[in-house]
Motif scaffolding. Sequence first.
Motif, PDB file in Angstrom:
ATOM      1  N   LEU A 324     -68.312 -10.352  26.814  1.00  0.00           N
ATOM      2  CA  LEU A 324     -68.708  -9.375  27.833  1.00  0.00           C
ATOM      3  C   LEU A 324     -67.916  -9.599  29.121  1.00  0.00           C
ATOM      4  CD1 LEU A 324     -70.605  -7.071  28.707  1.00  0.00           C
ATOM      5  CD2 LEU A 324     -72.290  -8.818  29.352  1.00  0.00           C
ATOM      6  N   ALA A 325     -67.731 -10.865  29.487  1.00  0.00           N
ATOM      7  CA  ALA A 325     -66.931 -11.173  30.670  1.00  0.00           C
ATOM      8  C   ALA A 325     -65.480 -10.749  30.491  1.00  0.00           C
ATOM      9  CB  ALA A 325     -67.013 -12.662  30.979  1.00  0.00           C
ATOM     10  N   ASP A 326     -64.944 -10.941  29.304  1.00  0.00           N
ATOM     11  CA  ASP A 326     -63.564 -10.505  29.025  1.00  0.00           C
ATOM     12  C   ASP A 326     -63.420  -9.007  29.263  1.00  0.00           C
ATOM     13  OD1 ASP A 326     -62.911 -13.087  28.270  1.00  0.00           O
ATOM     14  OD2 ASP A 326     -63.180 -12.713  26.131  1.00  0.00           O
ATOM     15  N   ALA A 327     -64.361  -8.240  28.729  1.00  0.00           N
ATOM     16  CA  ALA A 327     -64.298  -6.784  28.876  1.00  0.00           C
ATOM     17  C   ALA A 327     -64.457  -6.378  30.334  1.00  0.00           C
ATOM     18  CB  ALA A 327     -65.381  -6.130  28.018  1.00  0.00           C
ATOM     19  N   ALA A 328     -65.313  -7.086  31.062  1.00  0.00           N
ATOM     20  CA  ALA A 328     -65.511  -6.773  32.476  1.00  0.00           C
ATOM     21  C   ALA A 328     -64.236  -7.007  33.272  1.00  0.00           C
ATOM     22  CB  ALA A 328     -66.655  -7.620  33.037  1.00  0.00           C
ATOM     23  N   ALA A 329     -63.575  -8.115  33.030  1.00  0.00           N
ATOM     24  CA  ALA A 329     -62.358  -8.436  33.773  1.00  0.00           C
ATOM     25  C   ALA A 329     -61.276  -7.397  33.526  1.00  0.00           C
ATOM     26  CB  ALA A 329     -61.866  -9.825  33.387  1.00  0.00           C
ATOM     27  N   ARG A 330     -61.178  -6.903  32.303  1.00  0.00           N
ATOM     28  CA  ARG A 330     -60.153  -5.885  31.993  1.00  0.00           C
ATOM     29  C   ARG A 330     -60.373  -4.601  32.789  1.00  0.00           C
ATOM     30  NH1 ARG A 330     -60.823  -7.996  26.616  1.00  0.00           N
ATOM     31  NH2 ARG A 330     -62.314  -6.338  26.115  1.00  0.00           N
ATOM     32  N   ALA A 563     -72.850   6.115  42.790  1.00  0.00           N
ATOM     33  CA  ALA A 563     -72.789   4.681  43.072  1.00  0.00           C
ATOM     34  C   ALA A 563     -71.689   4.318  44.064  1.00  0.00           C
ATOM     35  CB  ALA A 563     -72.584   3.909  41.772  1.00  0.00           C
ATOM     36  N   LEU A 564     -70.712   5.189  44.281  1.00  0.00           N
ATOM     37  CA  LEU A 564     -69.590   4.873  45.174  1.00  0.00           C
ATOM     38  C   LEU A 564     -70.015   4.543  46.593  1.00  0.00           C
ATOM     39  CD1 LEU A 564     -66.786   7.505  44.388  1.00  0.00           C
ATOM     40  CD2 LEU A 564     -66.707   5.036  43.991  1.00  0.00           C
ATOM     41  N   PHE A 565     -71.165   5.084  47.027  1.00  0.00           N
ATOM     42  CA  PHE A 565     -71.518   4.986  48.441  1.00  0.00           C
ATOM     43  C   PHE A 565     -72.497   3.846  48.710  1.00  0.00           C
ATOM     44  CE2 PHE A 565     -69.578   9.033  47.992  1.00  0.00           C
ATOM     45  CZ  PHE A 565     -68.920   9.234  49.197  1.00  0.00           C
ATOM     46  N   GLY A 566     -72.378   2.776  47.936  1.00  0.00           N
ATOM     47  CA  GLY A 566     -73.114   1.544  48.184  1.00  0.00           C
ATOM     48  C   GLY A 566     -72.226   0.367  47.848  1.00  0.00           C
ATOM     49  N   HIS A 567     -72.852  -0.739  47.455  1.00  0.00           N
ATOM     50  CA  HIS A 567     -72.109  -1.890  46.937  1.00  0.00           C
ATOM     51  C   HIS A 567     -72.073  -1.736  45.427  1.00  0.00           C
ATOM     52  CE1 HIS A 567     -71.736  -6.569  46.545  1.00  0.00           C
ATOM     53  NE2 HIS A 567     -70.755  -5.902  45.954  1.00  0.00           N
ATOM     54  N   LEU A 568     -70.913  -1.385  44.894  1.00  0.00           N
ATOM     55  CA  LEU A 568     -70.789  -0.933  43.511  1.00  0.00           C
ATOM     56  C   LEU A 568     -71.011  -2.070  42.520  1.00  0.00           C
ATOM     57  CD1 LEU A 568     -70.017   1.454  41.614  1.00  0.00           C
ATOM     58  CD2 LEU A 568     -67.680   0.564  41.677  1.00  0.00           C
ATOM     59  N   GLY A 569     -71.730  -1.739  41.465  1.00  0.00           N
ATOM     60  CA  GLY A 569     -71.901  -2.629  40.336  1.00  0.00           C
ATOM     61  C   GLY A 569     -71.934  -1.834  39.043  1.00  0.00           C
ATOM     62  N   ILE A 570     -71.840  -2.562  37.939  1.00  0.00           N
ATOM     63  CA  ILE A 570     -71.907  -1.961  36.604  1.00  0.00           C
ATOM     64  C   ILE A 570     -73.091  -2.583  35.898  1.00  0.00           C
ATOM     65  CG2 ILE A 570     -70.638  -1.452  34.484  1.00  0.00           C
ATOM     66  CD1 ILE A 570     -69.309  -0.425  37.092  1.00  0.00           C
ATOM     67  N   GLU A 571     -73.912  -1.763  35.270  1.00  0.00           N
ATOM     68  CA  GLU A 571     -75.127  -2.226  34.596  1.00  0.00           C
ATOM     69  C   GLU A 571     -75.152  -1.627  33.194  1.00  0.00           C
ATOM     70  OE1 GLU A 571     -78.837  -4.481  35.299  1.00  0.00           O
ATOM     71  OE2 GLU A 571     -77.420  -3.862  36.852  1.00  0.00           O
ATOM     72  N   MET A 572     -74.278  -2.147  32.329  1.00  0.00           N
ATOM     73  CA  MET A 572     -74.213  -1.658  30.947  1.00  0.00           C
ATOM     74  C   MET A 572     -73.362  -2.619  30.139  1.00  0.00           C
ATOM     75  SD  MET A 572     -71.382   1.428  31.066  1.00  0.00           S
ATOM     76  CE  MET A 572     -71.602   2.054  32.726  1.00  0.00           C
ATOM     77  N   ASP A 573     -73.386  -2.445  28.830  1.00  0.00           N
ATOM     78  CA  ASP A 573     -72.521  -3.233  27.952  1.00  0.00           C
ATOM     79  C   ASP A 573     -71.176  -2.516  27.870  1.00  0.00           C
ATOM     80  OD1 ASP A 573     -71.242  -4.714  26.036  1.00  0.00           O
ATOM     81  OD2 ASP A 573     -72.960  -4.817  24.673  1.00  0.00           O
ATOM     82  N   VAL A 574     -70.229  -2.949  28.676  1.00  0.00           N
ATOM     83  CA  VAL A 574     -68.943  -2.250  28.766  1.00  0.00           C
ATOM     84  C   VAL A 574     -68.104  -2.434  27.505  1.00  0.00           C
ATOM     85  CG1 VAL A 574     -68.875  -2.304  31.285  1.00  0.00           C
ATOM     86  CG2 VAL A 574     -67.938  -4.220  29.983  1.00  0.00           C
TER      87      VAL A 574
END
Length: 713
Positions: A324-330, A563-574
Amino acid sequence: MSETSLIHVDGTTVSLVFERTAGMPPAWRHFGARRHDVEHAWPIAGVRPHPPTLLDGDPVLTVLPTHGFGWFQQPALAGGRPAGHGDLDWAHAFCLEDVCWEPHAIVFKLADKTAMLGLTISYAIDPESDVVSAWAELENRGDVPFRVDWLAAACVPLPADMDQVLGFTGRWTLEFQEARERLGVATWRRDNRRGRTSNDSFPGVIVGTALDDDTGAVLGAHLGWSGNHTILIEPLNDGRRQLQIGEWLAPGEVVLGYGERYRTPTAYLSFGTDGLNGLASHFHRFVRKRLLAWPHGRMKARPVHLNTWEAVYCNHDLDDLKSLADAAARLGIERFVLDDGWFHRRDHDRAGLGDWWPDARHYPHGLVPLVDHVQRLGMQFGLWVEPEMVNPDSDLYRAHPDWVLRLDGRPVVTGRHQLVLDLANAAVTDYLFDSLARLLSEQPIAYLKWDMNRDLAAAGHGGRAAYRRQTLAFYRLIGRVREAFPTVEIESCASGGSRADYGVLAHTHRIWTSDCNDALTRIDIQRGFLRFFPPEVMGAHIGPFHSHTTHRCHALAFRAAVALFGHLGIEMDVRTLPTEEAAELAYWIAVFKQWRHVVHEGVLRQGNLGDSLAWVQATSADGSASLVAVYRKREDTARYMPALPLKGLLDERRYLVRVLHQPAAPHFVKKTDLLTSLAGDGVVLTGATLRESGIPLPPMPPESATVISCRAV
């Protein structure tokens, strides 16, 4: 006419004006737009006709109205001594003893010698933001204990024409909902008794003449306190209203012995004439300049998060998380936050809280292998904790069942299979600090997501209600962590946005706005949040196509635009994203990185176009760039999209205006040349044109967004 003795404290656009009144605390003359004529004011009591039915010396609104001697509205102080210790112990009459007066601040020293009480009231204006910080402190100067039932942190006047109120309510996954009401002859009052800030009664309110986006006089008040609170607005006999805000106290919660003092939490107030957006800009500047304590003294670019909760929940596997971390970094993600499920026997939410060490079944070598992997990918590592709670099914509770808040002789009250640890017990906070310090010392953790998932019930300590002392002990614990690990950033999370206030924000750097990542729901959640908090502290995540909380489905562009108008995060299995959608997500992450300095350091405006369209605009402080999103929430009967006026840009400057995203239009809609150019290389327009004529918008189906950029050329 006798000479009037006035005291005025000025900010840049705000003035506070008081009148010295014999035998009473100073009377309120003005809280609002800056005054330049105060030296010619008349004595307030000397010009009021005296109806025959009133008591002689009918009192005016002072900085401390009290009950017992003719004030029949809500007193700013309520309390007393036990029965048999004097009839005057419940009725109070304070006189002014001293005034400490500075250019932007005033401190009044008051005393009631008969009741043996002293009281200090402070109002200070921050001239950079025109936000007023106010508090009061009561001292018992008598031998008999004094029970405090209520002490307003601020008691201020409202003009008679301010008859519109904007309050905030909600529930889990639907926080910060705006409720507009008209003030009448009854008192408007909101109480919170949940022991944490709560999402059904946020400790803030806005009062105004019309509550428009960009015009009209408005006054906002917020209590910087993570516990219980009361806000009330009450009509007065002279046509004005009073606003009081402070901490709600349970019976017997604060009893002062000789020489002991009770100081209220700080209330934050501001006044403006530029509508809701102007008021929000005051609060945003104040938070940025005075409240936030960033590591190394300055905010760094807010890193894009991936939070693991909706990707894996409590099903932790080291190799799975590494992938999951690998996919996030990409994708360009910059911080990997390991959410709930990593600690001892935490297979579900019914066990493990309190046992803060890695689960040896999933992490046989601790967290170090995962942290090292994340760092090698160029990302920071963050960790979820919930230190204030304990599961009955935990080693900690089995060893120390007496460590929880309880009422003697009463059953404990669970919530979410949790009990609340008694933070006023030094052994408890030492254990929690040592547990957190061990985690933060053994691996380079850059970020803590500090959660708190239940209200306080059966909350007792030593025979008294423990709400206040629990809140203060929480501040001490999190402050102790900050002092020992000053480079670690902390997020305030409480079932989403149930602990969002200036009190906790003085100790943290981000607030998790809501557990709901549904973009449509988030529009209104974030609108209410941004009335008081700047976007850089607002956790705003792109959730999965199928919403975890509402089961609605939305296109990625709509989710990203919100989501752009805050502190952006991702909450899913990318890892599950198709190649094309992964590329689109990487595009939106890149857009955020390109524009985050504008969103997080600029001026934010919000508004509506009719009932179906909402918009948000962030403009750089120098007016050289602006990012805009327009959201269509539902269909309406209009045949054409309205133009959106863009304010905050410089009239004489020329701007390249481009549509970064527009939704696919129905096939029967014909595109115009201008809209085609905007979606292509862009169109150059002046700031005056954008302000006066507005920017044309493309057709938008329901639950879609258009994102527009403007850069000076």
